[in-house]
Scaffold this active site. Structure first.
Site, PDB file in Angstrom:
ATOM      1  CD  GLU A 109     -26.238 -28.637 -23.858  1.00  0.00           C
ATOM      2  OE1 GLU A 109     -25.145 -28.356 -23.330  1.00  0.00           O
ATOM      3  OE2 GLU A 109     -27.246 -28.934 -23.194  1.00  0.00           O
TER       4      GLU A 109
ATOM      5  CG  MET B  19     -20.784 -32.392 -21.993  1.00  0.00           C
ATOM      6  SD  MET B  19     -21.225 -31.683 -20.373  1.00  0.00           S
ATOM      7  CE  MET B  19     -19.851 -30.542 -20.145  1.00  0.00           C
TER       8      MET B  19
END
Length: 679
Positions: A342, A316
């Site tokens: 990311e 994330m």
């Protein structure tokens, strides 16, 4: 999944008209960038986010502050939050925030600093149902609230068992010595962390004060932090505006090692040395390449924290602090791709954000394109083409499963109120979005020229939320010769068809530069696809021990597309490669396990059950487990259960069109679990 409907493109807000200028230059050349805005005749309409119950359009959110105490024994966070708001519309009497039934609201008060009011005024409120993923918190505002006048809303609350907050007992952590807690806000979960405008259309700065027991370290997605050892209080500040879903926290027994001048690796002590060894100085190298391509990294820190395997996704992109699952450390290549992806979100997704979840591809598609530009510069075009081939194979595998007309394959989707935006996270968001961005790059005529465009796009829209029309209008004005040539209306490749049409990408990039890596894989697949095992001498030229993980994954994925193989072929395949595959990482082993079990165990078991008196039991087991089966294995079992012909007659031919006798056998929704691909 609820049916998805086409939505027209629309701008989220009014911007000044785009002047048509000459040839574009890279960022830094004064006066070279076109201003953002719609093209002539583009309709204006207010942004609607059906996933948010809030009245976010009525306010400007200036700042968010959280003050929380973490109680690991009770698995609770308690404290308060303060919203600095400015009403932007007259006559607003109610503030509506996104909340969740798991939040226990204790009190709400308001201060209006400019009114001379010294003490906060207690406010009345009610909580109404909204969807199964949240509720609405309706707060009655005092009469002193006026447009343009700052108000401060304080909500005191306690969290319980909500979807954003994951409490792990010590047994569920990697070290198994201390408990750990982390939050995961994407897409609409942070409304169970704190009441908010839970929409990517709204961004603000935030600060946080977090109090914890002794021995606990707290990290947040913030650009600055401090710690008082005596009071066990951590202070955080995010000086750049972010949407609510990017506010993230993790607390537990965490230690760090610096791996670059602006990056460090955090993990539980038992994982730290492995994580540092795997990443080394790579993070700074990837950041340098990204900055060369897309301009300065805007967030200051680029730290990474490795979380236990219970982390619900692979990674994330929380700004300043990427969360990533520790199990990815098994595979160097998948770790590389996930971390680079990311990092790419630092520009695409975090700095410039999709204004609604219905256009998630604006984050994931652009980040995937940026990720592949970074890996091309850092590791060469062949490496990137190999990784892209794996993912595009997976995209077409999912299309074969869903059908070309399935609305989930649209880039620009319209979901009905109540549909959780997380259900839209699929390969189309990433790979079809990537293909559209690659097509725009192709139209620009030169990949370096397109790099300049992306760099200026970030500069123009940084810390804003956009819709697809913003990107398209900026692209066409940046390249006026393309606007004059009406490329957006080119037959068969219309931009509107890209956005609102279902089915496969209308264009895919040329991957021939990866032939040195992909050609041997396909040659080996061709040898094994016949009904008889290949001669062992023929196989001697293929040394799989020298192949990369990505090559082996591509081989197994393409063999899975041919499975179930005849039993003697599968036995020969196992004899050749099982000892090698058994010693490799989980990405290889899960694919190998699917191949072995589908031919050697699953199909014979179903054959025996259907031949005997247990056909009804077999059908019931299939109905309950079919979503977890590879599409080809599912088709084979459907033929065994619902047709009279032998399953093996078509196993190497075209996909079978088999319809079970009852609608109840069809899955209610399709997710990535239906596809053999890493999340």
């Amino acid at each position: 999944m609820a049916e998805l409907h086409q939505t027209p493109t629309a701008l989220c807000c009014c911007r000044k008209s785009l002047p048509v200028s000459g040839a574009p230059r890279c960022v830094g050349d004064s006066g070279s960038r076109p201003s953002a805005g719609p093209g002539p005749g583009t309709p204006r309409c207010p942004l609607v986010d059906v996933a948010s119950a809030s009245n976010f359009r009525c306010f400007q959110l200036r700042h968010l502050h959280l003050d929380l105490r973490l109680n690991f024994a009770m698995k609770e966070m308690s404290g308060w939050m303060v919203l600095d708001l400015v009403p932007v519309q007259p006559g607003v009497q109610t503030l509506v925030l996104d909340s969740h039934p798991s939040l226990l609201i204790q009190s709400i008060d308001c201060k209006v600093p400019a009114s001379g009011q010294e003490e906060p005024v207690s406010l009345t409120y009610r909580v109404d149902p909204f969807t199964d993923y949240g509720s609405s918190l309706n707060i009655t505002l005092p009469s002193a609230v006026k447009p343009g006048r700052l108000i401060q809303i304080t909500v005191r609350y306690t969290t319980t068992d909500g979807p954003a907050i994951w409490w792990l007992d010590s047994e569920l952590t990697c070290g198994q010595s201390r408990p750990l807690v982390f939050t995961q806000g994407h897409s609409v979960c942070n409304r169970s962390f704190f009441p908010c405008f839970d929409t990517p259309a709204v961004k603000s700065t935030y600060t946080a004060t977090v109090r914890v027991p002794d021995g606990v370290t707290v990290l947040m997605s913030a650009s600055r932090s401090s710690f008082s050892k005596e009071d066990r209080v951590f202070q955080f500040s995010m000086e750049f505006p972010v949407p609510s879903y990017l506010v993230a926290l993790v607390a537990g027994e965490l230690q760090h090692v610096d791996v670059g001048p602006r990056s460090r690796v955090w993990a539980e002590p038992c994982l730290l040395s492995c994580a540092v060894k795997k990443l080394g100085g790579s993070v700074e190298r990837w950041l340098d390449v990204a900055e060369e391509l897309f301009g300065p990294y805007l967030w200051g820190r680029c730290d990474i924290v490795f979380l236990p395997p219970s982390f619900p996704i692979v990674a994330m992109e929380n700004p300043c602090l990427t969360f990533i699952i520790a199990s990815i450390l098994e595979s160097n290549e998948f770790l590389l791709i996930d971390v680079v992806h990311e990092i790419a979100h630092g520009w695409f997704g975090n700095a410039v954000t999709n204004a609604t979840w219905e256009e998630m591809w604006l984050s994931e598609g652009l980040a995937t394109y940026a990720q592949r530009r970074i890996t091309t510069e850092a590791y060469g075009e062949a490496f990137t083409c190999l990784e892209t081939a794996i993912r595009l194979d997976a995209l077409h595998r999912q299309l074969r499963l869903l059908g070309d007309n399935n609305p989930v394959s649209k880039l620009q989707v319209k979901f009905e109120p109540g549909v959780n935006p997380s259900s839209l996270m699929n390969l189309f968001t990433y790979e079809k979005g990537f293909c559209f961005v690659a097509y725009l790059s192709e139209l620009s005529g030169d990949v370096r020229r397109f790099d300049c465009f992306l760099r200026d796009y970030i500069c123009e829209f940084k810390f804003k939320s956009v819709v697809a029309q913003d990107l398209i209008d900026y692209f066409l004005t940046y390249f006026p010769e393309l606007m004059d040539a009406a490329v957006s209306q080119r037959e068969g490749l219309e931009f509107e068809r890209w956005l609102s049409g279902s089915g496969p990408p209308l264009f895919e990039p040329d991957l021939s530069a990866g032939g040195a890596l992909t050609r041997p894989v396909q040659d080996l697949c061709d040898l094994w696809r016949s009904r008889e095992a290949p001669d062992l001498k023929t196989l001697e030229s293929f040394d799989l021990s020298a192949w990369s993980t990505f090559q082996i994954v591509l081989f197994l994925d393409r063999m899975l597309d041919l499975s179930p193989l005849p039993q003697d072929v599968m036995a020969s395949l196992s004899g050749c490669y099982s000892s090698l595959f058994d010693g490799l990482n989980a990405e290889v082993q899960i694919r190998w396990l699917q191949m072995v079990t589908s031919r050697m165990y699953t199909v014979p078991l179903y054959d025996d059950m259907v031949a005997g008196v247990m056909k009804c039991v077999a059908a019931e087991i299939f109905n309950q487990t079919q979503r977890r089966l590879h599409p080809n294995l599912r088709r084979t079992l459907q033929q065994i259960l619902f047709q009279t012909g032998p399953a093996s007659t078509n196993q190497n031919g075209p996909a079978l069109s088999i319809v079970p006798p009852s609608p109840s056998t069809q899955p209610a929704a399709v997710t990535l679990r239906d596809v053999n691909v890493s999340a």
